[in-house]
Write a protein that holds these residues in place. Structure first.
Motif, PDB file in Angstrom:
ATOM      1  N   GLU A   1      -3.602 -19.918 -35.371  1.00  0.00           N
ATOM      2  CA  GLU A   1      -2.338 -20.011 -34.636  1.00  0.00           C
ATOM      3  C   GLU A   1      -2.135 -21.368 -33.966  1.00  0.00           C
ATOM      4  O   GLU A   1      -1.169 -21.563 -33.244  1.00  0.00           O
ATOM      5  CB  GLU A   1      -2.269 -18.898 -33.597  1.00  0.00           C
ATOM      6  CG  GLU A   1      -2.199 -17.511 -34.235  1.00  0.00           C
ATOM      7  CD  GLU A   1      -2.137 -16.402 -33.203  1.00  0.00           C
ATOM      8  OE1 GLU A   1      -2.444 -16.681 -32.014  1.00  0.00           O
ATOM      9  OE2 GLU A   1      -1.777 -15.281 -33.575  1.00  0.00           O
TER      10      GLU A   1
ATOM     11  N   HIS B   1       0.636 -18.537 -25.524  1.00  0.00           N
ATOM     12  CA  HIS B   1       1.019 -18.799 -26.916  1.00  0.00           C
ATOM     13  C   HIS B   1       2.168 -17.886 -27.336  1.00  0.00           C
ATOM     14  O   HIS B   1       3.132 -18.335 -27.987  1.00  0.00           O
ATOM     15  CB  HIS B   1      -0.193 -18.595 -27.826  1.00  0.00           C
ATOM     16  CG  HIS B   1       0.094 -18.827 -29.273  1.00  0.00           C
ATOM     17  ND1 HIS B   1       0.505 -17.817 -30.141  1.00  0.00           N
ATOM     18  CD2 HIS B   1       0.064 -19.959 -30.031  1.00  0.00           C
ATOM     19  CE1 HIS B   1       0.695 -18.308 -31.335  1.00  0.00           C
ATOM     20  NE2 HIS B   1       0.423 -19.606 -31.309  1.00  0.00           N
TER      21      HIS B   1
ATOM     22  N   LYS C   1       9.409 -27.644 -28.650  1.00  0.00           N
ATOM     23  CA  LYS C   1       8.415 -26.762 -29.281  1.00  0.00           C
ATOM     24  C   LYS C   1       7.378 -27.535 -30.092  1.00  0.00           C
ATOM     25  O   LYS C   1       6.178 -27.229 -30.051  1.00  0.00           O
ATOM     26  CB  LYS C   1       9.140 -25.749 -30.181  1.00  0.00           C
ATOM     27  CG  LYS C   1       8.242 -24.943 -31.108  1.00  0.00           C
ATOM     28  CD  LYS C   1       7.287 -24.034 -30.337  1.00  0.00           C
ATOM     29  CE  LYS C   1       6.503 -23.122 -31.276  1.00  0.00           C
ATOM     30  NZ  LYS C   1       5.604 -23.869 -32.202  1.00  0.00           N
TER      31      LYS C   1
ATOM     32  N   ASN D   1       6.019 -19.153 -28.381  1.00  0.00           N
ATOM     33  CA  ASN D   1       6.531 -18.929 -29.731  1.00  0.00           C
ATOM     34  C   ASN D   1       7.613 -17.853 -29.805  1.00  0.00           C
ATOM     35  O   ASN D   1       8.495 -17.932 -30.664  1.00  0.00           O
ATOM     36  CB  ASN D   1       5.368 -18.553 -30.658  1.00  0.00           C
ATOM     37  CG  ASN D   1       4.495 -19.740 -30.989  1.00  0.00           C
ATOM     38  OD1 ASN D   1       4.769 -20.502 -31.906  1.00  0.00           O
ATOM     39  ND2 ASN D   1       3.430 -19.917 -30.217  1.00  0.00           N
ATOM     40  N   GLU D   2       7.564 -16.860 -28.920  1.00  0.00           N
ATOM     41  CA  GLU D   2       8.528 -15.764 -28.986  1.00  0.00           C
ATOM     42  C   GLU D   2       9.767 -16.004 -28.126  1.00  0.00           C
ATOM     43  O   GLU D   2      10.831 -15.463 -28.438  1.00  0.00           O
ATOM     44  CB  GLU D   2       7.860 -14.456 -28.550  1.00  0.00           C
ATOM     45  CG  GLU D   2       6.744 -14.003 -29.477  1.00  0.00           C
ATOM     46  CD  GLU D   2       6.017 -12.774 -28.934  1.00  0.00           C
ATOM     47  OE1 GLU D   2       6.484 -12.243 -27.903  1.00  0.00           O
ATOM     48  OE2 GLU D   2       5.001 -12.361 -29.513  1.00  0.00           O
TER      49      GLU D   2
ATOM     50  N   ALA E   1      10.459 -21.154 -27.540  1.00  0.00           N
ATOM     51  CA  ALA E   1      10.830 -21.917 -28.736  1.00  0.00           C
ATOM     52  C   ALA E   1      12.330 -21.819 -29.022  1.00  0.00           C
ATOM     53  O   ALA E   1      12.937 -22.772 -29.545  1.00  0.00           O
ATOM     54  CB  ALA E   1      10.030 -21.418 -29.936  1.00  0.00           C
TER      55      ALA E   1
END
Length: 585
Positions: free
Chosen positions: A289, A241, A256, A245-246, A249
């Motif tokens: 999340e 995750h 995404k 996302n970090e 993306a």
């Protein structure tokens, strides 16, 4: 001209041989002869390794995991001939494997070559990169097979004899015989598994980026499914995750929105081995999340396109996926199953050992780590002689404490052997602590007189066996077992003369060593977003960013060398500054 030059060279060679002293000629012939015999002996035969006696006992270690590496790191190699057989020539820091899957830590940062561990120790040491496929406790030999053939017929088999055998081969992933798991799922037990997952994650994103795909196809390609809600599965889901996302993306902005991470757990909750407060926090965090948490779902089939699962409420459903990681526990390796049949443990799941890590039924074979478990003796258990149960342990304890054979015990008599009872039967002390009792006398609080007979003694101890617990299959347990057994080996001669263990309940004298006692130092569960859950001794539970830094400190300090310690810390710093690498390497 060429012919005369050749004759000249031959003449010079002949003259040189004539001038060579006789002892040098004999040495050459002897060397060639021995080499020829050695080569011939390998032809179509299994090589027997039985090196000349050095006057030391030979200790053979199977495996280089937490238990094996810890034993090797602490054993005094000047006292024994130490031989290690393992299909991998390195130790691996398994708690950081989920970090390798997403590029947070590089693979070589968490491995330490076995030869590096003992290089500066001195003493006799041998390592063979091979797999043991048979243990013969009767002849005290092990049968091994190298990955590449070493003899003429190419099977690479050889036999090693031993005086002491330390089995630390670990366990394999447990698929519960679910169809399609082996063919279609990734596991997370080895460095190679983490590398394959890392490549597959990037391939899933690249596939989802291709033109002319429908929306459903893109969703399928980036649907990542984790089967198993234990520490490994939860940590991998959290790492993935964060990676998405970090880092990803920014590189795949059009993909995404299709990404979905699912965690499938057969039980009602994830992280059931942790405190309930941590379990609830982790579940709430995953839901916030966007991680799809499916509890009470049992996977019954995995194909190359879908995962089929059942739930009491919804029935059987099939969901498409791009990548699946199976992390549902551990199973028994074939070599251990075969060995258990030889020593009368065929019905067990793992090897049974006594409190000194010695395999039941084998005097010189020890088993540590995930492939074995300690069978703690029970106070109310019976001693079997053939098909007849002749005496309970509690009877033997009473006899040892009743030194004057009066048939009764006083509190004073019990106190004389209480320390030995606590060592031999730790459940007694644990029962007192659990029930908030200050001492053994609290078990007798309903007894009016100061003396008690055998039946009253049995009644007082009737419930203590409820505190007998199995040790978890964790790196922490395996490392402590390896260090304990190495310490016993190092002091074997001293303790033969001056035993330090508890009184023998059956028999005379004392045991040589104190039994193994596991000391729980706490456990961590990284949950992503620079947040980690920690459960430490003393019912100390904390979740947050500060605990993440405690996790960094502990895992860096637990590395096996300064080299890997610096590499891991550097990898963490690189990730903070530059992010994770997204190459499909």
């Amino acid at each position: 001209m060429a012919s005369s030059g050749g004759l000249s060279m031959v003449r010079r060679a002949v003259e040189a041989v004539r001038r060579t002293p006789r002892w040098q000629k004999r040495l050459v012939f002897l060397t060639v002869g021995v080499g020829t015999v050695s080569y011939a002996c390998q032809d179509n035969r299994v090589l027997q390794i039985n090196e000349g006696s050095t006057g030391k006992k030979k200790v053979v270690i199977l495996g280089t995991g937490w238990a094996g590496a810890s034993f090797l790191r602490n054993i005094d190699t000047s006292l024994y001939d130490v031989h290690v057989v393992s299909p991998r020539n390195y130790f691996m820091f398994t708690p950081l494997l989920p970090s390798v899957t997403c590029g947070t830590v590089e693979p070589r940062s968490i491995v330490e070559p076995i030869r590096n561990i003992v290089r500066k120790r001195g003493g006799a040491f041998r390592f063979w990169e091979a797999e043991c496929f048979k243990i013969d406790p009767t002849s005290m030999k092990i049968h091994c097979r190298a990955g590449d053939g070493t003899n003429v017929d190419g099977n690479g088999e050889f036999v090693v004899d031993y005086d002491y055998l330390v089995v630390t081969v670990g366990a394999k992933p447990n698929t519960f015989n679910t169809p399609g798991v082996v063919e279609n799922c990734h596991f997370l037990k080895e460095v190679e598994d983490a590398q394959k997952i890392r490549k597959s994650v990037m391939k899933c994103f690249e596939k989802a980026s291709l033109p002319n795909l429908t929306e459903e196809e893109r969703k399928k390609n980036v649907h990542f499914v984790v089967i198993g809600g234990g520490p490994t599965g939860v940590e991998f889901a959290a790492e993935l995750h964060d990676f998405v996302n970090e880092d990803l993306a920014k590189l795949y902005p059009d993909v995404k929105k299709y990404v979905n991470i699912s965690v499938i757990e057969a039980g009602e909750h994830i992280l059931t081995m942790f405190d309930k407060r941590i379990t609830h926090f982790a579940e709430d965090k995953f839901k916030r999340e966007g991680i799809d948490l499916k509890t009470n779902f049992k996977v019954v089939k995995v194909s190359d396109k879908t995962i089929t699962m059942t739930n009491p409420a919804t029935g059987e459903i099939a969901v498409p996926y791009g990548l699946a990681v199976w992390s549902t526990g551990i199973g028994t390796r074939p070599i251990i199953m075969d060995f258990m049949k030889q020593v009368g443990q065929a019905t067990r799941r793992v090897l049974a050992t006594d409190e000194w890590l010695r395999v039941n039924g084998c005097d010189n074979v020890y088993a540590l780590g995930d492939c074995a478990t300690i069978t703690q003796r029970k106070v109310m258990s019976l001693m079997q002689s053939g098909l007849i149960y002749i005496q309970e342990d509690v009877d033997a304890i009473f006899r040892v404490a009743d030194k004057d054979n009066s048939g009764t015990l006083s509190v004073k008599k019990i106190k004389h052997v209480l320390g030995d009872i606590y060592q031999r039967y730790p459940q007694v002390e644990l029962y007192l602590k659990t029930n908030q009792m200050k001492g053994f006398h609290d078990l007798l609080k309903d007894k009016e007189s100061e003396e008690l007979n055998i039946e009253e003694f049995k009644k007082a101890l009737a419930q203590v066996d409820s505190q007998v617990k199995m040790l978890p299959a964790t790196a922490q347990v395996a490392a402590q077992e390896g260090a304990y057994l190495a310490d016993c080996f190092n002091r074997m001669n001293t303790c033969e003369e001056n035993p330090e263990g508890p009184l023998r309940i059956r028999g005379a004298g004392r045991h040589r060593f104190k039994p193994f006692r596991y000391r729980h130092l706490g456990q961590f569960a990284p949950l992503g977003g620079e947040q980690t859950a920690a459960q430490l001794p003393g019912d100390w539970v904390h979740v947050g960013h500060s605990t993440q830094w405690l996790w960094y400190s502990v895992y860096a300090s637990k590395q096996f060398s300064w080299r890997t310690r610096m590499l891991v810390v550097t990898d963490w710093g690189r990730r903070f500054i530059f992010g994770r690498d997204s190459s499909s390497l």
